[in-house]
Design a protein around this motif. Structure first.
Motif, PDB file in Angstrom:
ATOM      1  N   LYS A 110      27.803  43.410  41.996  1.00 10.93           N
ATOM      2  CA  LYS A 110      28.072  43.001  43.357  1.00 10.93           C
ATOM      3  C   LYS A 110      26.762  43.455  44.026  1.00 10.93           C
ATOM      4  CE  LYS A 110      31.013  41.109  46.732  1.00 10.93           C
ATOM      5  NZ  LYS A 110      31.913  40.149  46.469  1.00 10.93           N
ATOM      6  N   ALA A 111      26.546  44.866  44.145  1.00 13.58           N
ATOM      7  CA  ALA A 111      25.435  45.157  44.930  1.00 13.58           C
ATOM      8  C   ALA A 111      24.153  44.569  44.631  1.00 13.58           C
ATOM      9  CB  ALA A 111      25.411  46.594  44.767  1.00 13.58           C
ATOM     10  N   GLY A 112      24.033  44.215  43.274  1.00 12.51           N
ATOM     11  CA  GLY A 112      22.851  43.760  42.402  1.00 12.51           C
ATOM     12  C   GLY A 112      22.693  42.334  42.848  1.00 12.51           C
ATOM     13  N   GLY A 113      23.666  41.772  43.523  1.00 11.61           N
ATOM     14  CA  GLY A 113      23.517  40.038  43.675  1.00 11.61           C
ATOM     15  C   GLY A 113      24.116  39.422  42.458  1.00 11.61           C
ATOM     16  N   LYS A 114      24.469  39.905  41.494  1.00 14.64           N
ATOM     17  CA  LYS A 114      25.097  39.088  40.302  1.00 14.64           C
ATOM     18  C   LYS A 114      26.417  38.440  40.792  1.00 14.64           C
ATOM     19  CE  LYS A 114      22.128  41.105  36.705  1.00 14.64           C
ATOM     20  NZ  LYS A 114      22.019  41.321  35.457  1.00 14.64           N
ATOM     21  N   ILE A 115      27.248  39.023  41.670  1.00 18.62           N
ATOM     22  CA  ILE A 115      28.477  38.332  42.029  1.00 18.62           C
ATOM     23  C   ILE A 115      28.072  37.675  43.513  1.00 18.62           C
ATOM     24  CG2 ILE A 115      30.833  38.597  42.397  1.00 18.62           C
ATOM     25  CD1 ILE A 115      30.637  41.048  40.469  1.00 18.62           C
ATOM     26  N   GLY A 116      28.614  36.399  43.733  1.00 21.92           N
ATOM     27  CA  GLY A 116      28.335  35.710  44.885  1.00 21.92           C
ATOM     28  C   GLY A 116      29.307  36.902  46.014  1.00 21.92           C
ATOM     29  N   ARG A 117      28.444  36.535  47.268  1.00 23.11           N
ATOM     30  CA  ARG A 117      29.218  37.530  48.417  1.00 23.11           C
ATOM     31  C   ARG A 117      30.725  36.776  48.694  1.00 23.11           C
ATOM     32  NH1 ARG A 117      25.479  37.665  53.288  1.00 23.11           N
ATOM     33  NH2 ARG A 117      23.850  37.569  51.578  1.00 23.11           N
ATOM     34  N   ARG A 118      30.733  35.487  48.545  1.00 24.13           N
ATOM     35  CA  ARG A 118      32.113  35.027  48.806  1.00 24.13           C
ATOM     36  C   ARG A 118      32.929  34.542  47.450  1.00 24.13           C
ATOM     37  NH1 ARG A 118      30.842  30.740  53.820  1.00 24.13           N
ATOM     38  NH2 ARG A 118      29.723  32.367  55.025  1.00 24.13           N
ATOM     39  N   GLU A 119      32.304  34.968  46.360  1.00 20.83           N
ATOM     40  CA  GLU A 119      32.923  34.824  45.219  1.00 20.83           C
ATOM     41  C   GLU A 119      34.423  35.519  45.115  1.00 20.83           C
ATOM     42  OE1 GLU A 119      30.494  35.172  41.899  1.00 20.83           O
ATOM     43  OE2 GLU A 119      31.827  34.594  40.352  1.00 20.83           O
ATOM     44  N   PRO A 120      35.392  35.023  44.826  1.00 20.95           N
ATOM     45  CA  PRO A 120      36.929  35.583  45.133  1.00 20.95           C
ATOM     46  C   PRO A 120      36.980  36.568  43.718  1.00 20.95           C
ATOM     47  CG  PRO A 120      37.348  33.515  44.562  1.00 20.95           C
ATOM     48  CD  PRO A 120      35.680  33.556  44.889  1.00 20.95           C
ATOM     49  N   CYS A 121      37.114  37.622  43.701  1.00 24.33           N
ATOM     50  CA  CYS A 121      37.167  38.510  42.770  1.00 24.33           C
ATOM     51  C   CYS A 121      38.580  38.995  42.497  1.00 24.33           C
ATOM     52  CB  CYS A 121      36.120  39.639  42.436  1.00 24.33           C
ATOM     53  SG  CYS A 121      34.489  38.874  42.116  1.00 24.33           S
ATOM     54  N   ALA A 122      39.115  39.169  41.077  1.00 25.65           N
ATOM     55  CA  ALA A 122      40.529  39.445  40.883  1.00 25.65           C
ATOM     56  C   ALA A 122      40.625  40.647  39.761  1.00 25.65           C
ATOM     57  CB  ALA A 122      41.568  38.509  40.731  1.00 25.65           C
ATOM     58  N   LEU A 123      41.218  41.720  39.920  1.00 26.44           N
ATOM     59  CA  LEU A 123      41.410  42.453  38.893  1.00 26.44           C
ATOM     60  C   LEU A 123      42.944  42.201  38.138  1.00 26.44           C
ATOM     61  CD1 LEU A 123      41.181  45.378  37.415  1.00 26.44           C
ATOM     62  CD2 LEU A 123      42.006  46.441  39.115  1.00 26.44           C
ATOM     63  N   VAL A 124      42.934  42.143  37.058  1.00 16.44           N
ATOM     64  CA  VAL A 124      44.401  42.091  36.411  1.00 16.44           C
ATOM     65  C   VAL A 124      44.344  43.442  35.270  1.00 16.44           C
ATOM     66  CG1 VAL A 124      45.798  40.784  34.951  1.00 16.44           C
ATOM     67  CG2 VAL A 124      45.063  39.654  36.769  1.00 16.44           C
ATOM     68  N   LYS A 125      45.441  43.924  35.377  1.00 22.36           N
ATOM     69  CA  LYS A 125      45.743  44.934  34.097  1.00 22.36           C
ATOM     70  C   LYS A 125      47.167  44.557  33.525  1.00 22.36           C
ATOM     71  CE  LYS A 125      44.704  49.146  34.103  1.00 22.36           C
ATOM     72  NZ  LYS A 125      44.390  50.611  34.157  1.00 22.36           N
ATOM     73  N   SER A 126      46.806  43.997  32.377  1.00 23.23           N
ATOM     74  CA  SER A 126      48.056  43.502  31.665  1.00 23.23           C
ATOM     75  C   SER A 126      48.514  44.164  30.635  1.00 23.23           C
ATOM     76  CB  SER A 126      47.516  42.013  31.158  1.00 23.23           C
ATOM     77  OG  SER A 126      48.314  41.309  30.400  1.00 23.23           O
ATOM     78  N   VAL A 127      49.649  44.007  30.242  1.00 23.86           N
ATOM     79  CA  VAL A 127      50.462  44.670  28.886  1.00 23.86           C
ATOM     80  C   VAL A 127      50.003  44.179  27.697  1.00 23.86           C
ATOM     81  CG1 VAL A 127      52.576  43.401  28.947  1.00 23.86           C
ATOM     82  CG2 VAL A 127      52.480  45.805  28.341  1.00 23.86           C
ATOM     83  N   LYS A 128      49.783  44.594  26.680  1.00 28.61           N
ATOM     84  CA  LYS A 128      49.407  44.069  25.488  1.00 28.61           C
ATOM     85  C   LYS A 128      50.790  43.589  24.789  1.00 28.61           C
ATOM     86  CE  LYS A 128      46.167  47.790  24.571  1.00 28.61           C
ATOM     87  NZ  LYS A 128      45.769  48.970  23.856  1.00 28.61           N
ATOM     88  N   VAL A 160      49.136  43.065  38.215  1.00 29.56           N
ATOM     89  CA  VAL A 160      49.709  43.783  37.257  1.00 29.56           C
ATOM     90  C   VAL A 160      51.125  43.309  36.571  1.00 29.56           C
ATOM     91  CG1 VAL A 160      48.910  45.957  37.932  1.00 29.56           C
ATOM     92  CG2 VAL A 160      51.189  45.145  38.736  1.00 29.56           C
ATOM     93  N   THR A 161      51.296  43.465  35.424  1.00 29.64           N
ATOM     94  CA  THR A 161      52.302  42.691  34.769  1.00 29.64           C
ATOM     95  C   THR A 161      53.803  43.420  35.198  1.00 29.64           C
ATOM     96  OG1 THR A 161      51.261  42.717  32.737  1.00 29.64           O
ATOM     97  CG2 THR A 161      53.520  42.205  32.491  1.00 29.64           C
ATOM     98  N   ALA A 162      54.648  42.692  35.870  1.00 27.49           N
ATOM     99  CA  ALA A 162      55.732  43.275  36.580  1.00 27.49           C
ATOM    100  C   ALA A 162      56.583  43.767  35.497  1.00 27.49           C
ATOM    101  CB  ALA A 162      56.488  41.930  37.461  1.00 27.49           C
ATOM    102  N   GLY A 163      57.408  44.748  35.671  1.00 29.00           N
ATOM    103  CA  GLY A 163      58.422  45.281  34.751  1.00 29.00           C
ATOM    104  C   GLY A 163      57.888  45.962  33.685  1.00 29.00           C
ATOM    105  N   ARG A 164      56.485  45.778  33.384  1.00 25.99           N
ATOM    106  CA  ARG A 164      56.174  46.294  32.225  1.00 25.99           C
ATOM    107  C   ARG A 164      54.720  46.845  32.613  1.00 25.99           C
ATOM    108  NH1 ARG A 164      55.869  45.116  26.541  1.00 25.99           N
ATOM    109  NH2 ARG A 164      55.006  43.260  26.557  1.00 25.99           N
TER     110      ARG A 164
END
Lengths: 294, 294
Positions: A205-223, A253-257
């Motif tokens: 992000k700081a290096g300009g490789k992600i747009g300033r208004r590009e919406p970014c999401a983190l997902v942690k998912s169960v296998k 995040v995965t609900a319940g798991r």
């Protein structure tokens, strides 16, 4: 799960991070007597007031003897083990030499494989290995939006893409965390862990490789094939702070798991950073796109 | 592909890295007259002796006018474009304002999407977009072991696991590079690029998160749906050096569908670092495991 009798011993094999403490306190509140065996990243943590001890790699035998002597029959794994053993530390103990082949097998995989191997070993030794959520069910992530903000439509697209990639990774028994925007996957977690991945996203992000208004999401998912007794994906206040620094505006995040370590504090942190925090329905991954549980 | 007549103009839209120079020299040798349009990471490169010019983001119109004025009808994309445009640089030009919606679409994807969008745009403007390998077919990776060393059995397992993960990622149109050992995936390339991923692996190794004797393989794999006209996976001498620093002892690339920039130098570098370098059969991913082409 309640103890068979008040004060029944519960072995807590405690790595690093905040999870072991939360589990130990929940166990005590439920009437267990925690016996805390510190390993890995948690070996130097202060557990004054609890039975147990600290065990360097290769002292597996001593750790087992400690639990047996303390009356442990049921035990639980929690916390992080991010470094491989230092093999020099394995040398001094004769017991260690006897255990070495088992220890070597343990070391070779990711966290997950390590714990599976260790669990099989302990079961053969007569222990019953429990899941964190059997002791502290309130740690499990609830379904739906958790904070004051529901995701915007572009964040829903980002969450969906990240969740899809996380499932694909999970099928390969790889990491559990992915960062995506609404039209591309940005970062994938390997063995470096979520914190290092988020630091990378902050740099991108700081290096300009992600747009300033590009919406970014983190997902942690169960296998899909996850053994629920260990290594459930988890987030805590630190995860929220690190995600905010990386410019992430939605977290799923995965609900319940998956585990949320300190739900009230985590929600407060998400609200403070205006991050939309959501428990995702694993069975119906697109429900979030339909907004039905908003 | 040969020019229709000696001295026919060939537009080379040149990003960063060594590929544009290799392509330009091959084109000249084949009788083309290269017109080099410098963009992205290549904008400051020295192309003395070649027609063309440098074009900041937002000067798409000027770049097209330059190629048209130089008689370009066929063109080729090569090199890296790793930074998104600085939108302030888009403002000064009136032409830019007219092109802005197209430019915005271009910006939002990874390299691949950017180039697909740009290609469609240029085709609508009447240009024919060629593939690098049509001009410089010798860049394509050959099949089988390329250097003096064939992979050991544990390295073959690592190459297979990395190739499997790379295919899985490719189906999601994510990165093309994966590092794996014989029993776990270690790092996955997102938008940070192969160099940054290898630097990460070097850190993980230095930090003890990768075993000292854990055999590590890098695979760069073509995406199943890849438009072969651009963004083929490529490796060069720098890739070999970076992989060696990361402790990687085997490297696989898709034979016939990925580029080796300077084959002799790359093989020499692999041999110098005792790295097993292999062209993988995309259709028969397990042939390497059977060792049939060793």
């Amino acid at each position: 799960m309640s103890p068979d009798h008040p004060g029944e011993a519960l072995g807590i094999v405690a790595g690093g991070g905040s999870l072991p403490r939360i589990v130990a306190e929940a166990a005590r509140a439920a009437g267990w007597r925690p016996v805390v065996v510190r390993i890995g990243d948690g070996i130097d943590d202060d557990w004054t007031g609890y039975d147990g001890g600290a065990f360097a790699w290769g002292r597996t035998g001593d750790a087992i003897a400690c639990m047996t002597a303390s009356g442990v029959r049921r035990l639980i794994f929690c916390g992080t083990v991010s470094r491989r053993p230092d093999f020099r530390s394995l040398l001094p103990s004769v017991r260690t030499l006897l255990r070495l082949p088992a220890a070597l097998r343990i070391v070779r995989g990711g966290d997950d494989r390590l714990l599976r191997t260790l669990t099989r070993y302990l079961e053969r030794e007569g222990f019953e290995v429990l899941a964190v959520q059997e002791i502290a069910p309130r740690l499990l992530a609830p379904l739906g939006p958790l904070g004051h903000r529901t995701p915007r439509s572009d964040e829903i697209a980002a969450l969906s893409l990240a969740a899809q990639a996380a499932r694909q990774l999970g099928e390969l028994d790889i990491g559990q965390a992915v960062v995506a925007s609404d039209n591309r996957v940005i970062a994938l977690e390997g063995i470096e862990g979520t914190r290092a991945m988020l630091a990378r996203v902050a740099e991108l992000k700081a290096g300009g490789k992600i747009g300033r208004r590009e919406p970014c999401a983190l997902v942690k998912s169960v296998k899909p094939q996850q053994d629920q007794r260990f290594d459930l994906p988890s987030i805590g206040v630190a995860t929220i702070e690190e995600a905010a620094t990386a410019g992430i505006s939605a977290i799923g995040v995965t609900a319940g798991r998956s585990l949320i370590l300190g739900l009230d504090d985590v929600i407060a942190a998400a609200d403070r950073h205006d991050i939309a925090l959501v428990g995702l329905d694993e069975a119906v991954p697109d429900i979030i796109a339909s907004g039905e549980h908003n």
